[in-house]
Scaffold this motif. Structure first.
Motif, PDB file in Angstrom:
ATOM      1  N   ASN A 298       5.586  -0.540  -8.751  1.00  0.00           N
ATOM      2  CA  ASN A 298       5.610  -0.321  -7.304  1.00  0.00           C
ATOM      3  C   ASN A 298       4.250   0.164  -6.821  1.00  0.00           C
ATOM      4  O   ASN A 298       3.643  -0.393  -5.900  1.00  0.00           O
ATOM      5  CB  ASN A 298       6.680   0.721  -6.973  1.00  0.00           C
ATOM      6  N   TRP A 299       3.751   1.186  -7.513  1.00  0.00           N
ATOM      7  CA  TRP A 299       2.472   1.780  -7.126  1.00  0.00           C
ATOM      8  C   TRP A 299       1.354   0.741  -7.235  1.00  0.00           C
ATOM      9  O   TRP A 299       0.493   0.635  -6.360  1.00  0.00           O
ATOM     10  CB  TRP A 299       2.206   2.965  -8.062  1.00  0.00           C
TER      11      TRP A 299
ATOM     12  N   LEU B  56       1.637  -1.964  -4.361  1.00  0.00           N
ATOM     13  CA  LEU B  56       1.247  -1.420  -3.053  1.00  0.00           C
ATOM     14  C   LEU B  56      -0.262  -1.196  -2.995  1.00  0.00           C
ATOM     15  O   LEU B  56      -0.890  -1.415  -1.957  1.00  0.00           O
ATOM     16  CB  LEU B  56       1.997  -0.110  -2.773  1.00  0.00           C
TER      17      LEU B  56
ATOM     18  N   THR C 250      -2.988  -2.901  -0.314  1.00  0.00           N
ATOM     19  CA  THR C 250      -3.923  -2.087   0.468  1.00  0.00           C
ATOM     20  C   THR C 250      -5.360  -2.543   0.223  1.00  0.00           C
ATOM     21  O   THR C 250      -6.128  -2.736   1.177  1.00  0.00           O
ATOM     22  CB  THR C 250      -3.788  -0.605   0.075  1.00  0.00           C
TER      23      THR C 250
ATOM     24  N   SER D 209      -0.993 -10.362   1.755  1.00  0.00           N
ATOM     25  CA  SER D 209      -1.128  -8.929   1.492  1.00  0.00           C
ATOM     26  C   SER D 209      -1.352  -8.150   2.779  1.00  0.00           C
ATOM     27  O   SER D 209      -0.765  -7.086   2.977  1.00  0.00           O
ATOM     28  CB  SER D 209      -2.309  -8.671   0.549  1.00  0.00           C
TER      29      SER D 209
ATOM     30  N   PHE E 200       1.016  -5.271   4.075  1.00  0.00           N
ATOM     31  CA  PHE E 200       0.465  -3.938   4.338  1.00  0.00           C
ATOM     32  C   PHE E 200       0.774  -3.497   5.769  1.00  0.00           C
ATOM     33  O   PHE E 200       1.261  -2.392   5.997  1.00  0.00           O
ATOM     34  CB  PHE E 200      -1.053  -3.942   4.098  1.00  0.00           C
TER      35      PHE E 200
ATOM     36  N   GLU F 141       4.992  -3.523   6.312  1.00  0.00           N
ATOM     37  CA  GLU F 141       5.904  -2.735   5.487  1.00  0.00           C
ATOM     38  C   GLU F 141       5.333  -1.384   5.072  1.00  0.00           C
ATOM     39  O   GLU F 141       6.071  -0.515   4.643  1.00  0.00           O
ATOM     40  CB  GLU F 141       6.278  -3.521   4.224  1.00  0.00           C
ATOM     41  N   MET F 142       4.008  -1.236   5.123  1.00  0.00           N
ATOM     42  CA  MET F 142       3.427  -0.022   4.574  1.00  0.00           C
ATOM     43  C   MET F 142       2.746   0.875   5.592  1.00  0.00           C
ATOM     44  O   MET F 142       2.887   2.093   5.529  1.00  0.00           O
ATOM     45  CB  MET F 142       2.418  -0.391   3.463  1.00  0.00           C
TER      46      MET F 142
ATOM     47  N   LYS G 256       9.825   0.421  -3.086  1.00  0.00           N
ATOM     48  CA  LYS G 256       9.327  -0.324  -1.924  1.00  0.00           C
ATOM     49  C   LYS G 256       8.953  -1.760  -2.317  1.00  0.00           C
ATOM     50  O   LYS G 256       9.281  -2.711  -1.607  1.00  0.00           O
ATOM     51  CB  LYS G 256       8.112   0.387  -1.336  1.00  0.00           C
ATOM     52  N   TRP G 257       8.269  -1.899  -3.424  1.00  0.00           N
ATOM     53  CA  TRP G 257       7.872  -3.243  -3.863  1.00  0.00           C
ATOM     54  C   TRP G 257       9.100  -4.091  -4.155  1.00  0.00           C
ATOM     55  O   TRP G 257       9.157  -5.269  -3.800  1.00  0.00           O
ATOM     56  CB  TRP G 257       6.958  -3.153  -5.077  1.00  0.00           C
TER      57      TRP G 257
END
Lengths: 278, 314
Positions: free
Chosen positions: A10-11, A14, A18, B92, B96, B99-100, B204-205
């Motif tokens: 997951n980390w 994400l 980013t 991506s 981003f 969702e983030m 989350k992923w």
């Protein structure tokens, strides 16, 4: 154990998203910083007031190209904005679902997607060849074809946002449909429509390809709309691909002016829209 | 819609209706007219060369030989490079932002990505000539040749101006399109989907992978196709960095040519009718390809925006 792996994955994902987002922004800052750096050093008052000088001479400007861009974008707006808004009114107010509307929406999408150089070819064969010369008018026509679908799309979105109760309120008062549209619906959506129009203007102001064989370009002032006319994007293209250093400098300065114009239009369009939603 | 209700109509009302109707029809007419106009101008070339126009490798206006394959090749290769780079990054960005990111970050970065789309293509081209191409020639291409030189794509002397430069600049230009459409279709995924995944203990992923992406998949495909359409027809930036040489070479460092670029460069220099007609035919092929791509892309995006359960979206 398994959970640790999931958390790690997951980390990692994400982080990738980013990082990718920041990678996407590198070119923006790359382009902007070079345009500002090289543009400012080449920019002077003469740039806005003088005509281009012959190759190798310094001190020339792009006054004719700046005015030419303004004139042709104005012609395009004069044609494109009314046609676009009226067509969008038809699509939202008169006929949302018939085969005609579906066809028009389809055509709008197609026109948004076709390469802008195609528009240049069509206007060349249809207008320039018929009139016998390159002209500012042909350039304006070409830009208007790019503008129309953009205006239709944005206006339609705005008109769709207006709730039916507002239309019904108009009818309940016995106001005719045409008047309801003109006096109630359009004023309600005005800010959104203007925003869309400004974005469309910003978009066509930077278009080069449709002007290459319609307005062509001109080292001097054009005395009528029936003559070839210089424009900022075409001038930048010609100077950038030339072998002369002075012209490269001018191209950077021209780019700075063009980008400033586009960004100011974009920002003020956004500002207008935000003040509406508050 | 209550079609049966008769409104009180006056002359002004009728005029308004007819005017808007005419303008709407004019858009349809415009599309058909553009296609016809191009076909008409391209006909001499179509009749003269037929299918060999598309597979011909020689473009020699002096000898009246017109084969468009080098341009088609250059267009396809640069667009594929662009797609390979821009699709994952664009997706991506969409993930981003959707969702983030917190709402303020989303506003700022969303605006910056839109600015990427607002920069005129000729400015990208200028930057490409004086910044990107020298950088590729001096840093990137020697590096690629050193480490990946066993692959034929990365062989050859570093030139800077070539298919790699064209592909890179196209990637930058289509990235906002892919990001914007992906965002749009991901925003159309109902929040219930996300909450259900989170309630089951998904990270989350996992939520993105299991609840968001499958739902938005065909819409994202549509966005990628729209991006491809834009890449195929993009003219100025590519013309300025691709090197403008009608060769078909494997090396991505080598100068090449694209369909839009040859039109931009040679159109005003076309000295006889057949030459002009051949250039228009290249435009016609481009028109046809982008039209088909757009139709498919829109169908895909519509299918998502409508949603499988026909919610209140759109």
């Amino acid at each position: 154990m398994n959970d640790r792996l999931r958390n790690y994955r997951n980390w990692m994902m994400l982080s990738i998203f980013t990082i990718a987002t920041f990678i996407a922004l590198i070119p923006l800052f790359g382009v902007l910083s070079y345009v500002v750096k090289n543009g400012i050093s080449a920019l002077s008052l003469q740039f806005f007031t003088n005509l281009p000088k012959a190759m190798g001479l310094s001190g020339g400007g792009m006054a004719n190209a700046i005015v030419g861009t303004l004139i042709m974008v104005f012609i395009a707006s004069l044609i494109g904005i009314p046609i676009g808004i009226l067509a969008a009114i038809y699509l939202t107010e008169y006929d949302r679902h018939s085969w005609l509307s579906v066809g028009v929406r389809f055509a709008t999408d197609v026109l948004t997607g076709i390469p802008s150089i195609i528009v240049g070819i069509v206007i060349y064969t249809a207008v320039v060849l018929k009139m016998g010369n390159f002209s500012a008018l042909a350039g304006g026509f070409a830009l208007s074809i790019i503008m129309i679908p953009l205006i239709i799309r944005s206006t339609e979105e705005m008109l769709k946002l207006i709730s039916h109760s507002i239309r019904e309120a108009g009818y309940a008062l016995g106001i005719s449909k045409g008047k309801t549209i003109l006096r109630i619906i359009l004023p309600t959506a005005a800010k959104g429509i203007i925003t869309g129009a400004m974005l469309a203007v910003a978009r066509v102001a930077g278009e080069t390809a449709p002007l290459l064989f319609t307005a062509l370009g001109n080292q001097y002032w054009a005395h009528s709309l029936n003559e070839p006319m210089a424009s900022l994007p075409v001038q930048i293209f010609q100077y950038a691909t030339s072998p002369y250093k002075e012209w490269h400098q001018q191209a950077w300065a021209g780019s700075l002016v063009l980008i400033s114009l586009v960004i100011i239009l974009n920002l003020s369009a956004r500002f207008a829209f935000r003040s509406r939603s508050n | 819609m209550s079609k049966k209700i008769k409104y009180k109509t006056s002359f002004g009302d009728q005029l308004m209706w007819i005017l808007t109707l005419l303008m709407a029809i004019s858009v349809l007419v415009l599309m058909v007219w553009m296609g016809w106009q191009m076909y008409h101008s391209a006909r001499p070339s179509i009749q003269r060369f037929g299918f060999s126009f598309i597979i011909g490798r020689v473009w020699d206006p002096v000898k009246e030989q017109f084969g468009a394959l080098p341009f088609i090749y250059g267009t396809i290769v640069t667009s594929l490079i662009a797609l390979l780079l821009a699709a994952p990054i664009g997706l991506s960005v969409a993930i981003f932002l959707n969702e983030m990111a917190l709402s303020k970050v989303r506003t700022v970065i969303g605006f910056l990505v839109e600015m990427l789309a607002a920069i005129p293509s000729v400015v990208y081209g200028l930057w490409g000539i004086f910044v990107l191409a020298p950088w590729l020639r001096e840093t990137v291409e020697p590096g690629l040749a050193k480490w990946l030189g066993f692959i034929p794509f990365f062989k050859g002397s570093p030139v800077g101006f070539g298919m790699l430069a064209g592909g890179l600049i196209l990637a930058i230009m289509i990235l906002p399109t892919i990001a914007a459409i992906s965002r749009e279709v991901m925003a159309a995924v109902p929040n219930m989907q996300r909450e259900a995944a989170l309630a089951l203990g998904a990270t989350k992923w996992e939520m993105i992978r299991l609840a968001v992406l499958p739902y938005a998949k065909s819409g994202i495909m549509g966005g990628v196709m729209l991006g491809l359409g834009r890449a195929l027809g993009e003219t100025m930036a590519v013309t300025m960095v691709i090197g403008n040489r009608p060769d078909i070479l494997l090396s991505l460092f080598a100068p090449a040519y694209s369909m839009a670029a040859v039109i931009a460069n040679e159109f005003t220099e076309a000295t006889y009718d057949l030459y002009l007609s051949a250039l228009v035919e290249i435009g016609l092929i481009l028109f046809g390809i982008t039209l088909i791509l757009n139709v498919f892309a829109r169908l895909l995006i519509w299918s998502v925006a409508k949603g499988p359960k026909g919610g209140s979206l759109v």
